[in-house]
Design an enzyme around this catalytic site. Structure first.
Site, PDB file in Angstrom:
ATOM      1  N   GLU A 169       0.805  -1.217   0.000  1.00  0.00           N
ATOM      2  CA  GLU A 169       0.000   0.000   0.000  1.00  0.00           C
ATOM      3  C   GLU A 169       0.843   1.274   0.000  1.00  0.00           C
ATOM      4  O   GLU A 169       0.881   2.005   1.015  1.00  0.00           O
ATOM      5  CB  GLU A 169      -0.974  -0.023   1.186  1.00  0.00           C
ATOM      6  CG  GLU A 169      -1.917  -1.206   1.135  1.00  0.00           C
ATOM      7  CD  GLU A 169      -2.945  -1.226   2.267  1.00  0.00           C
ATOM      8  OE1 GLU A 169      -2.843  -0.399   3.183  1.00  0.00           O
ATOM      9  OE2 GLU A 169      -3.846  -2.069   2.220  1.00  0.00           O
ATOM     10  N   GLU A 354      -5.854  -8.062  -0.279  1.00  0.00           N
ATOM     11  CA  GLU A 354      -6.495  -7.804   1.022  1.00  0.00           C
ATOM     12  C   GLU A 354      -7.948  -7.439   0.802  1.00  0.00           C
ATOM     13  O   GLU A 354      -8.262  -6.626  -0.068  1.00  0.00           O
ATOM     14  CB  GLU A 354      -5.844  -6.627   1.775  1.00  0.00           C
ATOM     15  CG  GLU A 354      -4.548  -6.944   2.450  1.00  0.00           C
ATOM     16  CD  GLU A 354      -3.983  -5.759   3.226  1.00  0.00           C
ATOM     17  OE1 GLU A 354      -4.766  -4.900   3.688  1.00  0.00           O
ATOM     18  OE2 GLU A 354      -2.754  -5.703   3.350  1.00  0.00           O
TER      19      GLU A 354
HETATM   20  O1  IFM Z   1      -4.554  -3.332   8.960  1.00  0.00           O
HETATM   21  C1  IFM Z   1      -4.450  -2.742   7.704  1.00  0.00           C
HETATM   22  C2  IFM Z   1      -3.247  -3.303   6.980  1.00  0.00           C
HETATM   23  O2  IFM Z   1      -2.075  -3.065   7.673  1.00  0.00           O
HETATM   24  C3  IFM Z   1      -3.114  -2.698   5.599  1.00  0.00           C
HETATM   25  N1  IFM Z   1      -4.353  -2.729   4.881  1.00  0.00           N
HETATM   26  C4  IFM Z   1      -5.545  -2.308   5.550  1.00  0.00           C
HETATM   27  C5  IFM Z   1      -5.682  -3.006   6.883  1.00  0.00           C
HETATM   28  C6  IFM Z   1      -6.961  -2.542   7.598  1.00  0.00           C
HETATM   29  O3  IFM Z   1      -6.917  -1.192   7.868  1.00  0.00           O
END
Ligand code: IFM
Length: 443
Positions: A169, A354
């Site tokens: 990210e 994710e």
């Molecule tokens: O917990 C985070 C993760 O570290 C990165 N993506 C989003 C998740 C939820 O906020």
């Protein structure tokens, strides 16, 4: 409550996985790891709920075997984990920490022994503090430091990981942390932001090159996306939503895949970019083998009252929300899968790296019921199936997260796990979603 899908509803070989990150679960105080900018950020009053940090977290550093058993027993095929730079190289540069390298070695072997494919992420946000002291992501040298770290850790485990991506990210690394100030290092500075926006991609490219030099393959880029919708039907809100979409959803993909940045964002960032940025795109655009999409929600965008670029703010939306106050908007996932495929992938495989939600989960009578999570995952896997049916080459889906963990500035309150963690005793309790997944994925 059950899942509406089984394996048979997805193409042969589709990968079901779950994801975590090092600082959020490992327990950073163990094993000779160096200080990170998350330790110092959390130590500053006001930055993190109750000042909580990742010193103990889920103590995965000691409990990894039982945790990997839970991944295997859920029937999952893959585990997306991250390596902590400061655990591997405590000062960020120089002498590696043998305990840290041994730990990731054991972890990867543990996955392979259990038939779980290791998907490694090199960096998931805990920058070694000595590098933060040198300017962190604002300093162009970070690309070299990161390439060196990549060579050290992947020199040890790269022969056994199934897939790897450099940076989780980049929007969070750059914008959330240097413009909004919500994450370490907690800056609110447009010059710092412009530099971080660029250097994070330069570091990505250098890491891909370092891994190629080690002979590794199956290397990807993992970015997060939020569907940006105008808060009302004014032309102003429409333009602001396009700017949000530009710096959130387009900047990083465009850099890596098109070797340019979107004009609508350069309108604000260009005066603050580091010298020579235009010459870095051959490194930034070093070919990758797959693209990873992290997706959770949409945002409604309207004007703010600062009079400064980008002049926008998030407006509360009407849809049902998760414990993060994030709207549930599965169509956004379908949108990004089809859009990334059409505009940027050029045939590359796409993974949902994710997707998941936080809810207010409690253990009662030894069980933890989380129907909202099952519903959320049903709706989002539907969106994935729709995209696949339309020809998008989605090859896998990773649920965030394996277990409740450290949700950064929000501390330990936001429970994203398939497995409940009692943060007093560290006891793990698989939630109803974990049991439902076990049924859905059974051969
Ligand atoms: O917990 C985070 C993760 O570290 C990165 N993506 C989003 C998740 C939820 O906020």
């Amino acid at each position: 409550m059950t899942f509406k899908f089984t394996r048979a509803d997805f193409p042969d070989g589709f990968t079901f996985g779950t994801a975590t990150s090092s600082y959020q679960i490992e327990g950073h105080a163990a094993g000779g790891a160096g200080q990170t900018h998350w330790d110092s950020f959390a130590a500053t009053p006001g930055n993190v709920v109750r000042g909580e940090n990742g010193a103990l977290a889920c103590d995965h550093y000691h409990r990894w075997e039982a945790d990997l058993d839970l991944i295997r027993d859920a029937g999952l095929d893959a585990y997306r984990f991250s390596t902590s730079w400061a655990r591997v190289v405590p000062e960020g540069r120089g002498q590696p920490n043998a305990q840290g390298l041994d730990y990731y070695d054991r972890l990867v072997d543990g996955m392979l022994e259990r038939g779980i494919k290791p998907f490694a992420t090199l960096y998931h946000w805990e920058l070694p503090q000595p590098l933060a002291d040198l300017g962190g992501w604002r300093n162009r040298d970070i690309a070299n430091w990161f390439a060196d770290f990549t060579t050290v850790i992947m020199g040890r485990i790269g022969d056994r990981v199934h897939a790897a991506a450099p940076i989780n990210e980049p929007w969070c690394v750059a914008w959330l942390s240097h413009f909004m100030g919500h994450h370490a290092p907690g800056m609110r500075d447009i010059r710092a932001t412009a530099r971080a926006m660029h250097h994070v991609l330069l570091a990505h490219g250098r890491a891909i090159q370092a891994m190629r030099a080690l002979g590794m393959s199956n290397l990807g880029a993992v970015m997060n996306f939020e569907y940006a919708a105008p808060a009302d039907d004014s032309p102003q809100a429409a333009r602001l939503a396009r700017i949000y979409d530009g710096f959130y959803n387009q900047w990083f993909l465009s850099g890596v895949r098109h070797k340019r940045y979107p004009q609508i964002v350069l309108e604000g960032l260009e005066p603050h970019m580091p010298a020579g940025w235009q010459d870095d795109f051959d490194v930034i655009g070093t070919p990758v083998d797959w693209l990873g999409i992290n997706y959770y929600t949409r945002k409604l965008i309207g004007p703010d009252d600062t009079g400064l670029w980008p002049g926008l703010t998030e407006v509360e939306g009407p849809l049902p929300k998760t414990a993060m106050e994030w709207e549930v908007y599965p169509d956004g996932l379908h949108h990004f899968l089809t859009w990334v495929n059409a505009e940027y992938a050029d045939g590359l495989p796409i993974y949902v790296t994710e997707n998941g939600m936080a809810s207010y989960d409690t253990v009662q009578g030894g069980a933890c019921d989380d129907p909202a999570r099952i519903d959320y995952l049903n709706k989002h896997t539907d969106a994935v199936r729709r995209a696949i049916a339309e020809g998008v080459p989605v090859k896998g889906y990773f649920i965030w997260s394996l277990m409740d963990n450290y949700e950064w500035a929000l501390g330990y309150d936001k429970r994203f796990g398939l497995i409940h963690v009692d943060f007093d005793t560290l006891e793990r309790t698989p939630k109803a979603s974990w049991h439902a997944l076990q049924k859905a994925l059974a051969p």
